[in-house]
Design an enzyme around this catalytic site. Structure first.
Site, mmCIF file in Angstrom:
data_model
loop_
_atom_site.group_PDB
_atom_site.id
_atom_site.type_symbol
_atom_site.label_atom_id
_atom_site.label_comp_id
_atom_site.label_asym_id
_atom_site.label_seq_id
_atom_site.Cartn_x
_atom_site.Cartn_y
_atom_site.Cartn_z
ATOM 1 N N HIS A 163 0.803 -1.221 0.000
ATOM 2 C CA HIS A 163 0.000 0.000 0.000
ATOM 3 C C HIS A 163 0.841 1.280 0.000
ATOM 4 O O HIS A 163 0.410 2.301 -0.519
ATOM 5 C CB HIS A 163 -0.967 0.013 1.200
ATOM 6 C CG HIS A 163 -0.323 0.334 2.516
ATOM 7 N ND1 HIS A 163 0.429 -0.588 3.221
ATOM 8 C CD2 HIS A 163 -0.303 1.475 3.259
ATOM 9 C CE1 HIS A 163 0.872 -0.028 4.340
ATOM 10 N NE2 HIS A 163 0.441 1.225 4.390
ATOM 11 N N LYS A 222 5.674 5.701 -1.380
ATOM 12 C CA LYS A 222 6.588 6.447 -0.503
ATOM 13 C C LYS A 222 8.033 6.387 -0.989
ATOM 14 O O LYS A 222 8.868 7.180 -0.555
ATOM 15 C CB LYS A 222 6.493 5.933 0.932
ATOM 16 C CG LYS A 222 5.282 6.475 1.683
ATOM 17 C CD LYS A 222 5.327 6.149 3.154
ATOM 18 C CE LYS A 222 4.169 6.803 3.890
ATOM 19 N NZ LYS A 222 4.136 6.441 5.318
ATOM 20 N N HIS A 265 2.035 10.282 -2.243
ATOM 21 C CA HIS A 265 2.493 8.896 -2.246
ATOM 22 C C HIS A 265 1.351 7.912 -2.525
ATOM 23 O O HIS A 265 1.572 6.854 -3.112
ATOM 24 C CB HIS A 265 3.198 8.544 -0.930
ATOM 25 C CG HIS A 265 2.291 8.174 0.193
ATOM 26 N ND1 HIS A 265 1.762 9.092 1.073
ATOM 27 C CD2 HIS A 265 1.808 6.970 0.594
ATOM 28 C CE1 HIS A 265 1.006 8.484 1.962
ATOM 29 N NE2 HIS A 265 1.019 7.187 1.701
ATOM 30 N N HIS A 307 -5.953 4.378 0.555
ATOM 31 C CA HIS A 307 -5.827 4.033 1.974
ATOM 32 C C HIS A 307 -5.768 5.255 2.900
ATOM 33 O O HIS A 307 -5.844 5.105 4.115
ATOM 34 C CB HIS A 307 -4.632 3.096 2.219
ATOM 35 C CG HIS A 307 -3.282 3.748 2.120
ATOM 36 N ND1 HIS A 307 -2.623 3.935 0.930
ATOM 37 C CD2 HIS A 307 -2.456 4.253 3.075
ATOM 38 C CE1 HIS A 307 -1.464 4.511 1.141
ATOM 39 N NE2 HIS A 307 -1.322 4.721 2.442
ATOM 40 N N HIS A 308 -5.662 6.462 2.333
ATOM 41 C CA HIS A 308 -5.733 7.680 3.151
ATOM 42 C C HIS A 308 -7.035 8.464 2.922
ATOM 43 O O HIS A 308 -7.152 9.606 3.377
ATOM 44 C CB HIS A 308 -4.532 8.584 2.882
ATOM 45 C CG HIS A 308 -3.278 8.136 3.570
ATOM 46 N ND1 HIS A 308 -3.129 8.137 4.941
ATOM 47 C CD2 HIS A 308 -2.119 7.635 3.065
ATOM 48 C CE1 HIS A 308 -1.927 7.677 5.255
ATOM 49 N NE2 HIS A 308 -1.295 7.364 4.133
#
Length: 448
Positions: A314, A318, A343, A367-368
């Site tokens: 995930h 980054k 990212h 996921h954010h």
């Protein structure tokens, strides 16, 4: 999962993440692969050797994330810019000195910059050796984990060795250096100077370093290849990625068995987590917490295995974020925050290029996001977020809260759960929080 996948397709997409970590333009490893395979063919390599060379070129930077944090710490610099510009050095003392002075502590106070430069001047050789050794050894280990031959691992291990013994980390000389490494180093320099100055600049660098950095026999083979204008035209094509995929020796197709995909995901999780000391083990822990939640929510074993891969990968985006941002102890400024938020988009872009991982891409990219639409990068709302994404999002935040971060100490589990519950229904799905709470309670009972 059934069917088959092209091994080159997986590695080609993942190599883009490595390009980001090295501060290189997209497609760097792909172009190096094109260059190196042409040289290998000119040297008369058979198909088996060309196959190993092909994978070694795509994976040459596998260990590159492992020294990023140390570069930031030592040089007080943006690791992505530092690595990009470092590849233009020829090793001469005046050039190295100018580089150190211009790249050390540009944004630091004068006192900090002075101490950093003094340290580098006194211990520069040892510092560079350690940085390269860390990168090469980690890269070779990960290549083995991904089931590649020892020849491929050795090629990564020797990447920074030079023909005359002036390289790192061991100072190997001549034919003691892996032939694949000798080709890969030349291919790397060709691409860096081709992208910045065109064919003439690339040829000048290769010719001037023959017998020092480069094996003269490899330079001779490259010169023969480079005499054809079509070689340079191909190197500059926008569709170079497809060209390199079609170049794969033997057009090898790997069966997409579950174990193989697991190995790839776990190996790249190591690359991701090596980027920062504060994220060491993060991807593995998010995978564990996601699995605990999924088990509580009745996921099948097969679906839990799929979810584990999504959790492991995930944060692959980054790799494109500087450690000066990832490891910053204070509040991020506006530009740094934009870089950090990006990212998630990068994760989705990388994974969407792999057929076998494309269904993971949407989860990784979201996921954010938050249920109330205040997340990033796209401001998705609850009806756009599936349960898989909600599970990984919950696991990701829980691990972030309970792990050490540059700006705060790790929180106790009870406090982290309290924060999750404070945002229930807005940030995270209360059903996922409840499932995590039950799973942790059951784990404690099992240990007691």
């Amino acid at each position: 999962m059934s069917g088959s996948i092209r091994l080159a397709e997986v590695l080609g997409a993942l190599s883009r993440a490595l390009d980001m970590t090295e501060g290189q333009p997209p497609g760097h490893c792909m172009r190096c692969c094109w260059i190196g395979v042409q040289v290998g063919r000119a040297m008369g390599m058979d198909e088996a050797a060309l196959r190993d060379l092909y994978y070694a070129l795509l994976l040459k930077d596998l260990g590159c994330s492992s020294n990023a944090a140390r570069i930031c710490e030592l040089y007080l610099a943006d690791d992505l810019t530092f690595k990009r510009d470092f590849k233009h050095l020829d090793g001469s003392l005046p050039q190295v000195l100018r580089f150190v002075l211009s790249h050390t502590g540009a944004e630091a106070g004068l006192a900090e910059r002075f101490r950093s430069v003094v340290n580098i001047m006194r211990n520069g050789g040892e510092i560079v050796t350690n940085l390269i050794e860390t990168r090469c050894q980690r890269g070779a280990e990960i290549a083995r984990q991904m089931r590649f031959s020892e020849n491929v691992a050795q090629a990564i291990l020797d990447l920074d060795e030079q023909w005359n013994g002036g390289g790192k980390p061991v100072g190997k000389v001549g034919t003691d250096i892996s032939l694949f490494s000798r080709i890969a180093l030349l291919a790397q320099v060709v691409d860096v100077f081709f992208m910045s100055g065109g064919p003439r600049a690339a040829m000048t660098e290769i010719t001037s370093r023959s017998g020092t950095w480069f094996d003269p026999a490899v330079v001779f083979a490259f010169s023969d290849v480079a005499a054809d204008e079509a070689f340079w035209a191909m190197l500059g094509r926008d569709d170079i990625e497809q060209v390199v995929l079609d170049l794969e020796p033997g057009q090898e197709v790997q069966r997409a068995d579950e174990g193989y995909l697991d190995d790839i995901a776990q190996a790249f999780a190591r690359v991701i987590d090596a980027k920062s000391p504060f994220t060491s083990g993060h991807s593995e822990r998010v995978a564990v917490f996601s699995d605990l939640i999924a088990e509580e929510m009745g996921y099948t074993r097969a679906r839990r295995r799929w979810l584990k891969r999504a959790a492991l990968l995930h944060d692959i985006g980054k790799l494109g974020v500087s450690n000066s941002v990832l490891d910053k102890p204070g509040k991020l400024d506006d530009d740094e925050w934009v870089s950090m938020r990006d990212h998630a988009r990068l994760s989705e872009d990388i994974l969407s290029r792999i057929g076998a991982f494309a269904d993971l891409a949407v989860v990784a990219g979201a996921h954010h996001e938050r249920l109330d639409g205040k997340g990033y990068p796209n401001g998705k709302t609850a009806d756009e977020l599936d349960l898989d994404t909600r599970i990984i999002s919950t696991a990701d935040v829980f691990d972030a809260l309970t792990a050490e971060r540059p700006y705060r100490a790790a929180m106790p589990v009870s406090k982290a759960m309290g924060i999750l519950w404070e945002g229930a229904g807005a940030s995270h799905d209360p059903l996922c929080i409840e499932a995590l709470e039950r799973a942790l309670a059951r784990s404690e009972q099992a240990v007691a």
